[in-house]
Design a protein around this motif. Structure first.
Motif, PDB file in Angstrom:
ATOM      1  N   MET A 252      95.829  19.364  58.630  1.00 52.35           N
ATOM      2  CA  MET A 252      97.282  19.303  58.710  1.00 52.35           C
ATOM      3  C   MET A 252      97.826  18.234  57.769  1.00 52.35           C
ATOM      4  SD  MET A 252      99.492  19.254  62.146  1.00 52.35           S
ATOM      5  CE  MET A 252     101.235  18.925  62.093  1.00 52.35           C
ATOM      6  N   ILE A 270      93.332  12.615  65.479  1.00 48.81           N
ATOM      7  CA  ILE A 270      94.702  12.709  65.975  1.00 48.81           C
ATOM      8  C   ILE A 270      95.357  11.330  66.097  1.00 48.81           C
ATOM      9  CG2 ILE A 270      94.112  12.691  68.435  1.00 48.81           C
ATOM     10  CD1 ILE A 270      96.229  15.078  68.638  1.00 48.81           C
ATOM     11  N   THR A 274      98.822  10.549  64.360  1.00 51.23           N
ATOM     12  CA  THR A 274      99.979  10.102  65.131  1.00 51.23           C
ATOM     13  C   THR A 274     100.575   8.843  64.510  1.00 51.23           C
ATOM     14  OG1 THR A 274      98.873  10.941  67.097  1.00 51.23           O
ATOM     15  CG2 THR A 274     100.766   9.518  67.459  1.00 51.23           C
ATOM     16  N   LEU A 281     108.080   8.845  60.055  1.00 49.53           N
ATOM     17  CA  LEU A 281     109.289   9.524  60.507  1.00 49.53           C
ATOM     18  C   LEU A 281     110.271   8.582  61.180  1.00 49.53           C
ATOM     19  CD1 LEU A 281     107.733  12.868  61.713  1.00 49.53           C
ATOM     20  CD2 LEU A 281     108.962  12.411  59.594  1.00 49.53           C
TER      21      LEU A 281
ATOM     22  N   PHE B 253      95.657  21.605  69.086  1.00 44.30           N
ATOM     23  CA  PHE B 253      95.915  20.391  68.321  1.00 44.30           C
ATOM     24  C   PHE B 253      97.411  20.087  68.187  1.00 44.30           C
ATOM     25  CE2 PHE B 253      96.587  18.163  64.278  1.00 44.30           C
ATOM     26  CZ  PHE B 253      95.819  17.030  64.505  1.00 44.30           C
ATOM     27  N   GLU B 256      98.946  18.793  71.456  1.00 42.83           N
ATOM     28  CA  GLU B 256      98.505  17.421  71.718  1.00 42.83           C
ATOM     29  C   GLU B 256      99.233  16.428  70.803  1.00 42.83           C
ATOM     30  OE1 GLU B 256      95.732  16.526  73.888  1.00 42.83           O
ATOM     31  OE2 GLU B 256      96.445  14.481  73.489  1.00 42.83           O
ATOM     32  N   LEU B 257      99.333  16.795  69.542  1.00 39.64           N
ATOM     33  CA  LEU B 257     100.004  15.912  68.583  1.00 39.64           C
ATOM     34  C   LEU B 257     101.489  15.774  68.930  1.00 39.64           C
ATOM     35  CD1 LEU B 257      99.793  14.218  65.996  1.00 39.64           C
ATOM     36  CD2 LEU B 257     100.168  16.310  64.661  1.00 39.64           C
ATOM     37  N   ARG B 260     101.948  13.302  71.688  1.00 39.35           N
ATOM     38  CA  ARG B 260     101.786  11.910  71.257  1.00 39.35           C
ATOM     39  C   ARG B 260     102.968  11.433  70.429  1.00 39.35           C
ATOM     40  NH1 ARG B 260      95.696  10.278  70.380  1.00 39.35           N
ATOM     41  NH2 ARG B 260      94.722  11.694  71.867  1.00 39.35           N
ATOM     42  N   LEU B 261     103.497  12.309  69.590  1.00 39.55           N
ATOM     43  CA  LEU B 261     104.633  11.905  68.764  1.00 39.55           C
ATOM     44  C   LEU B 261     105.881  11.682  69.619  1.00 39.55           C
ATOM     45  CD1 LEU B 261     104.093  14.188  65.629  1.00 39.55           C
ATOM     46  CD2 LEU B 261     103.799  11.704  65.779  1.00 39.55           C
ATOM     47  N   ARG B 264     106.037   8.425  70.958  1.00 38.01           N
ATOM     48  CA  ARG B 264     106.430   7.429  69.952  1.00 38.01           C
ATOM     49  C   ARG B 264     107.876   7.628  69.505  1.00 38.01           C
ATOM     50  NH1 ARG B 264     101.307   5.606  67.614  1.00 38.01           N
ATOM     51  NH2 ARG B 264     102.492   4.623  65.947  1.00 38.01           N
ATOM     52  N   ILE B 266     109.519  10.396  68.528  1.00 42.88           N
ATOM     53  CA  ILE B 266     109.882  11.413  67.544  1.00 42.88           C
ATOM     54  C   ILE B 266     110.393  12.649  68.285  1.00 42.88           C
ATOM     55  CG2 ILE B 266     109.082  12.798  65.582  1.00 42.88           C
ATOM     56  CD1 ILE B 266     108.581   9.952  64.946  1.00 42.88           C
ATOM     57  N   LEU B 278     104.572  23.304  63.779  1.00 43.30           N
ATOM     58  CA  LEU B 278     104.804  21.867  63.899  1.00 43.30           C
ATOM     59  C   LEU B 278     105.003  21.239  62.521  1.00 43.30           C
ATOM     60  CD1 LEU B 278     105.014  19.326  65.605  1.00 43.30           C
ATOM     61  CD2 LEU B 278     102.518  19.148  65.569  1.00 43.30           C
ATOM     62  N   LEU B 282     108.109  18.974  61.201  1.00 38.36           N
ATOM     63  CA  LEU B 282     107.922  17.599  60.723  1.00 38.36           C
ATOM     64  C   LEU B 282     108.488  17.441  59.313  1.00 38.36           C
ATOM     65  CD1 LEU B 282     104.307  17.008  62.073  1.00 38.36           C
ATOM     66  CD2 LEU B 282     106.434  16.009  62.954  1.00 38.36           C
TER      67      LEU B 282
END
Ligand SMILES: Nc1ncnc2c1ncn2[C@@H]1O[C@H](COP(=O)(O)OP(=O)(O)OP(=O)(O)O)[C@@H](O)[C@H]1O
Ligand SMILES: Nc1ncnc2c1ncn2[C@@H]1O[C@H](COP(=O)(O)OP(=O)(O)O)[C@@H](O)[C@H]1O
Ligand SMILES: [Mg+2]
Ligand SMILES: [Mg+2]
Lengths: 289, 298
Positions: A252, A270, A274, A281, B253, B256-257, B260-261, B264, B266, B278, B282
């Motif tokens: 990715m 990951i 992250t 961002l 994936f 999960e990402l 987590r974002l 944080r 986002i 995704l 982004l």
């Protein structure tokens, strides 16, 4: 304990029309305590290579040293080697043959000549490590288990031998996500406790990136690349060309980079992904004010 | 007994299946499939996931009448698996592809392997040649038709195995962990073919331990101890994160990402379950940031 392989070549069906050079002049060393990940497309020679390390296959040419012992020498006692080098086969379900799960796991330790108590203790411990409840599974026939359960029995049989070198050939194929993680954690904990060498053959790039100190890349019987996970997985184009890939996070990250959002570093998991995205961002927004 | 054809390709009604068990054992037998009811739409793509031993393969074998119900019924395209006279009809309709590419191929030459099934069905030689052509073409292996299977990669072997099933012209193909043994390229090849078969209106049932492979399915069925624990579209299923984890499964994936974002700070909308979706989001966020950097007046 260390491993040294020099100019190893293996040919199947030598002299016949369909002879195959499955391992082609491969040399490497593995230091004591190292964790090696081996990746390569199907048919690249991974399974053939590692079956030499505990003497199941004999090479066409080349030599292998396990510690001080040259196991490719003529008069070597193979039993001694198999005690020290444990190999979980790619299709371990075919390794099962006893009438109950506990007998199957006890088979190796029995051949070591251990006492009944010691054997029993090892069987219980190994079953616990692979997540098979003793009361439920010890008396069952290994042939009447699901695919994933058979795999655990086979792994338990090898770890019950407490080998100094543990080699696992695609041990998590067919395991559900939780068992997959359990097996990896088990491998980590064994290594932590025994400090031996672990060699993991896997098609799961994420696992290899996470676990291995060094990655061996096989291609067409040759050792095409050797490096740390960050070194090896930095080259997605090369890996794709030989039928492989990179961990999901790296895939990715590379995709985003190709479309302008580059991290400027190798992202393997990951957590790193992250951090990079959260910084980029939210950072952009903050830097404005 | 023949039922009316309708939009349900498979009807499973309160199916119970138990393997024989040891008489001496005190414990009662556990049903490998335990009161499962499920309907599969004609032409749909159903993904079946669940931990080892949860009954996925047993369920699959009940669909093509390799195993028969202890109670309940399985109706395939109108044919009841308990009806001896229907066995032929069912076997013709349901093809199966298994995990290990090495022990599914029986012949010394690829095209013979593909011909094996139709020959057993008594298909005429001309028709067999035609079937070899279209099924090997469908999996991009026609150029390899004269090769020996052992010279193929794992992914290629698996594609030949799939061609052998396609050559039987089944209406349903059940894939039982078809990519478990494959390298990344082989996995992508096989998943590409599964998606193409689905587009061509074959009813697809895919058993897998890779969450990513379920994301393009119409519906996910999660098995647990012989029962259906959850059922829904991929987006529905993977929004129920706590339940997924309690069933020993994993999040894809991208999901999960996303989680987590969000932690944080986002901002990411629900339902972006694929990496591609995704990534798009982004990139939009990032471009939004860039433009606002360039135009401080905004
Ligand atoms: N031949 C058999 N005889 C007896 N019991 C069996 C047999 N095959 C499977 N079982 C049992 O039936 C249950 C369901 O097994 P099944 O093979 O359907 O699971 P699965 O969901 O396909 O698992 P996996 O993910 O490991 O392939 C398990 O408890 C298993 O131990
Ligand atoms: N028992 C065997 N007999 C003949 N050829 C084999 C045998 N095992 C493997 N090969 C061939 O050797 C090559 C390497 O295979 P293998 O070591 O199994 O690769 P990998 O484990 O990387 O998939 C392939 O070309 C394969 O077809
Ligand atoms: Mg192999
Ligand atoms: Mg199964």
């Amino acid at each position: 304990m260390s491993i040294r392989v020099e100019n190893l070549t293996h040919i199947y069906n030598k002299g016949l029309a369909y002879e195959t050079k499955a391992v082609d002049d491969v040399s490497f060393t593995v230091a004591d305590g190292e964790f090696i990940g081996i990746i390569g497309h199907t048919g690249s020679g991974k399974s053939t290579l590692i079956q030499h390390l505990n003497g199941i296959l004999k090479p066409e040419s080349g030599s292998i040293f396990i510690g001080d012992a040259e196991i490719t020498a003529k008069k070597i006692k193979m039993n001694e080697i198999r005690k020290r080098v444990g190999l979980v086969f790619q299709y371990p379900e075919y390794q099962l043959f006893e009438e109950t799960v506990s007998k199957d796991i006890a088979f190796g330790p029995k051949n070591l000549g251990l006492s009944e108590e010691e054997i029993d203790e090892r069987v219980r411990e190994a079953m616990q490590m692979v997540g098979l409840d003793f009361a439920t599974y010890a008396g069952r026939s290994p042939f009447e288990l699901s695919g994933g359960q058979k795999r655990r029995v086979a792994i338990a049989g090898v770890i019950a031998m407490r080998p100094e070198v543990l080699i696992l050939d695609e041990p998590t194929a067919g395991l559900d996500p939780k068992s997959h993680e359990d097996i990896l954690n088990m491998v980590k904990s064994i290594r932590h406790r025994a400090g031996g060498i672990v060699i993991l053959v896997s098609h799961n790039m994420g696992d290899v990136a996470e676990m291995a100190d060094r990655v061996f890349v096989m291609d067409g019987g040759k050792l095409a690349r050797v490096g740390t996970p960050a070194e090896v997985f930095a080259d997605e184009a090369f890996l794709k060309r030989i039928g492989l890939g990179v961990p999901p996070a790296a895939r990715m990250a590379n995709d985003l980079a190709a479309r302008g959002l580059a991290s400027g570093r190798v992202i393997l998991n990951i957590d790193e992904m992250t951090d990079f995205l959260a910084d980029t961002l939210s950072g952009a927004r903050e830097s404005k004010s | 007994m023949n039922f009316v054809k309708d939009d349900k390709m498979i009807r499973i009604e309160d199916l119970v299946f138990e393997y024989g068990w040891d008489e001496e054992e005190a414990a009662a037998p556990v049903n490998a499939v335990d009161h499962v009811s499920l309907e599969v739409e004609r032409g749909s793509f159903t993904a079946v996931i669940g931990r080892n031993g949860s009954g996925k393969s047993t369920l699959a074998k009940n669909i093509n009448a390799l195993l028969l119900p202890a109670s309940g019924r399985v109706i395939v395209d109108g044919f009841d698996t308990l009806d001896d006279a229907a066995l032929w009809e069912i076997r013709q309709r349901v093809g199966m592809v298994f995990q290990n590419p090495d022990n599914q191929l029986v012949s010394a030459v690829v095209e013979d392997d593909v011909a094996f099934g139709p020959e057993n069905l008594g298909v005429a030689p001309d028709e067999i040649r035609e079937r070899i052509r279209f099924s090997l073409t469908a999996v991009d292996m026609y150029a390899h038709r004269k090769m020996a299977p052992h010279l193929l990669s794992g992914g290629q072997k698996q594609r030949v195995a799939i061609a052998g099933v396609i050559a039987m012209k089944p209406e349903i193909i059940i894939f039982d962990e078809p990519t478990a043994m494959l390298d990344p390229e082989g996995r992508a090849e096989v998943m590409g073919i599964i998606e193409r078969l689905h587009e061509e209106n074959i009813t697809v049932v895919l058993i897998t331990h890779f969450m990513e492979e379920t994301l393009n399915s119409d519906r996910i069925v999660i098995m647990d101890r012989g029962r259906i624990a959850m059922e829904g579209t991929p987006a529905e299923i993977f929004s129920r994160t706590a339940e997924i984890e309690a069933l020993d499964l994993k999040l894809p994936f991208a999901v999960e990402l996303t989680a987590r974002l969000k932690e944080r700070g986002i901002d990411i909308p629900a339902g972006l379950i694929t990496e591609r979706a995704l990534s798009e989001h982004l990139l939009t966020l990032w471009k939004g940031n860039e433009t606002s950097d360039l135009c401080p007046s905004e």
